[in-house]
Design an enzyme around this catalytic site. Structure first.
Site, PDB file in Angstrom:
ATOM      1  CB  ILE A 112      79.079  32.887   2.181  1.00 49.90           C
ATOM      2  CG1 ILE A 112      79.717  32.562   0.832  1.00 49.90           C
ATOM      3  CG2 ILE A 112      79.911  33.863   2.993  1.00 49.90           C
ATOM      4  CD1 ILE A 112      79.653  33.731  -0.157  1.00 49.90           C
TER       5      ILE A 112
ATOM      6  CG  ASN B 177      86.352  39.848  -0.245  1.00 52.24           C
ATOM      7  OD1 ASN B 177      86.821  40.512  -1.163  1.00 52.24           O
ATOM      8  ND2 ASN B 177      86.934  38.711   0.177  1.00 52.24           N
TER       9      ASN B 177
ATOM     10  CE1 TYR C 285      84.313  36.611 -10.344  1.00 53.68           C
ATOM     11  CE2 TYR C 285      84.638  38.199 -12.099  1.00 53.68           C
ATOM     12  CZ  TYR C 285      84.748  37.850 -10.777  1.00 53.68           C
ATOM     13  OH  TYR C 285      85.290  38.741  -9.879  1.00 53.68           O
TER      14      TYR C 285
ATOM     15  CB  THR D  93      77.929  35.370 -10.711  1.00 56.88           C
ATOM     16  OG1 THR D  93      79.310  35.765 -10.796  1.00 56.88           O
ATOM     17  CG2 THR D  93      77.777  33.961 -11.256  1.00 56.88           C
TER      18      THR D  93
END
Ligand SMILES: NC(=O)c1ccc[n+]([C@@H]2O[C@H](COP(=O)([O-])OP(=O)(O)OC[C@H]3O[C@@H](n4cnc5c(N)ncnc54)[C@H](OP(=O)(O)O)[C@@H]3O)[C@@H](O)[C@H]2O)c1
Length: 274
Positions: A62, A88, A191, A194
Site C-alpha cells: 500500500i 486493514n 500511532y 494516525t
C-alpha cells in the site's frame, strides 16, 4: 454479470488473515488475500487452503502507488470493479524501538494515513454499486486523545475536507521533527494520531461515497485488542474474533440505513468524538 470480488489489504497475517478466512466462508465471490511480500502472501494462502478455503492472491504494497494501480487495473479487467475493500494494513512501532520520534512519526503516518488514503483514492474509481469499504482504525485514535482545543473542535464539527486532513497529518510530522508536538496537544503516541486522522478521514469519505447515490457504504472500526504481532500477542481476542466486526461491515446488506460513516466496535456504533 461479473463475479463479485473482495480485497483485504495486509492480510498475510494477523487480523487481515482472519478477515480473509471469514470472507472465504461468507462472501459470495472471490476473496483476495493481499500482501507486500509474495512469499508471505502465498504461504498464508496455502495455510487457508489447508483449511479447505480458496482465497486468491495478489501482491499489494500500500506504500507503493504503482502496486496499487496494478491491482486496480487487474480488478477492473477481471471483475469490472471492486465490491468489498477492507483497508486493514497498518504498522505500529514497539515501545522498545530505538528509531527517532521523527522517523516513527513519519513512517507511521505514511502507512496508516497516507498509504491507506492513496489506496482509497485509487480504488474508489472502480467501486461498484453497493460496494462496502472498511477502514481499520483503533480506539487508540479516539478524538479525546487530542487536547488541542482548536483542532479538536474543527475535527468534531465534521466540516473539514480531505486536503485539510492531509495538511494536519503533514503538520503533525513537521511538529514532531521540530520537537514541538508535546506542547501542541496531540495524542501521546504517533500511532494514535494516525488512527485519529484515519477515523476523521472515514467520515468525509463516507459522505463523498454517499453522494454517488449508489449505495456505497464506508465505515471505520476498531477490531478490539487482538493477539497479533502488532500487539506482541498481548491482545485478548483471537484474530478471528478481531476480524468479526470487520467482516460484519464488509458484508452489510444492500440498501442498509446504518451504520454509514460510523466508528464501529463489537458490531456497535461508538461515539468516536465523545
Ligand atoms: N492488534 C490489535 O490489537 C489492534 C487493535 C486496534 C487496531 N488494530 C489495527 O488492525 C490492523 C491489523 O493489525 P494486526 O494487529 O493484524 O497487525 P499485524 O499482525 O502487524 O499485521 C499487519 C499487516 O499489515 C501489513 N502491512 C504493513 N505495512 C504494509 C504495506 N505497506 N503494504 C501492505 N501491507 C502492509 C503487514 O505485512 P508484513 O507481514 O509484510 O509486515 C501485515 O500483513 C492494523 O491497521 C492495526 O492498526 C490492531
Amino acid at each position: 454479470m461479473a463475479r463479485r470480488v473482495a480485497v483485504v489489504t495486509g492480510s498475510n497475517k494477523g487480523i487481515g488473515l482472519g478477515v480473509v478466512r471469514g470472507l472465504c466462508k461468507q462472501f459470495d465471490g472471490d476473496v483476495y488475500l493481499t500482501a507486500r511480500d509474495e512469499k508471505r502472501g502465498t504461504d498464508a494462502v496455502a495455510e487457508l487452503q489447508r483449511e479447505g478455503l480458496s482465497p486468491k492472491f495478489h501482491l499489494l504494497d500500500i506504500s507503493d502507488h504503482a502496486s496499487i494501480e496494478r491491482l486496480r487495473d487487474f480488478l477492473k479487467q477481471q471483475y469490472g470493479g471492486l465490491d468489498v475493500l477492507v483497508n486493514n494494513a497498518g504498522i505500529a512501532y514497539k515501545n522498545s524501538s530505538t528509531a527517532s520520534a521523527a522517523e516513527q512519526a513519519e513512517n507511521t503516518m505514511a502507512v496508516n494515513f497516507f498509504a491507506n488514503l492513496n489506496v482509497c483514492k485509487t480504488m474508489f474509481d472502480i467501486l461498484k454499486p453497493h460496494a462496502r469499504v472498511v477502514n481499520v482504525s483503533s480506539v487508540a485514535g479516539l478524538l479525546q486523545r487530542l487536547s488541542n482545543p482548536e483542532m479538536k473542535k474543527k475535527i468534531a464539527s465534521n466540516e473539514y475536507n480531505i486536503p485539510q486532513l492531509e495538511q494536519i497529518a503533514k503538520q503533525y510530522v513537521e511538529d514532531v521533527k521540530a520537537g514541538v508536538h508535546a506542547e501542541k496537544g496531540y495524542p501521546k503516541s504517533h500511532y494514535s494520531m494516525t488512527k485519529l486522522l484515519l477515523t476523521a478521514l472515514s467520515r468525509v469519505q463516507a459522505r463523498e461515497l454517499q453522494n454517488r447515490n449508489q449505495d456505497i457504504v464506508l465505515n471505520a472500526c476498531c477490531p478490539g485488542y487482538v493477539s497479533t504481532d502488532m500487539s506482541s500477542h498481548g491482545g485478548t481476542k483471537t484474530i478471528d474474533e478481531g476480524a468479526d466486526t470487520l467482516i460484519y461491515l464488509a458484508l452489510l446488506p444492500p440498501n442498509v440505513n446504518s451504520p454509514i460513516g460510523e466508528f464501529v466496535e463489537n458490531r456497535k456504533i461508538s461515539d468516536w468524538t465523545a
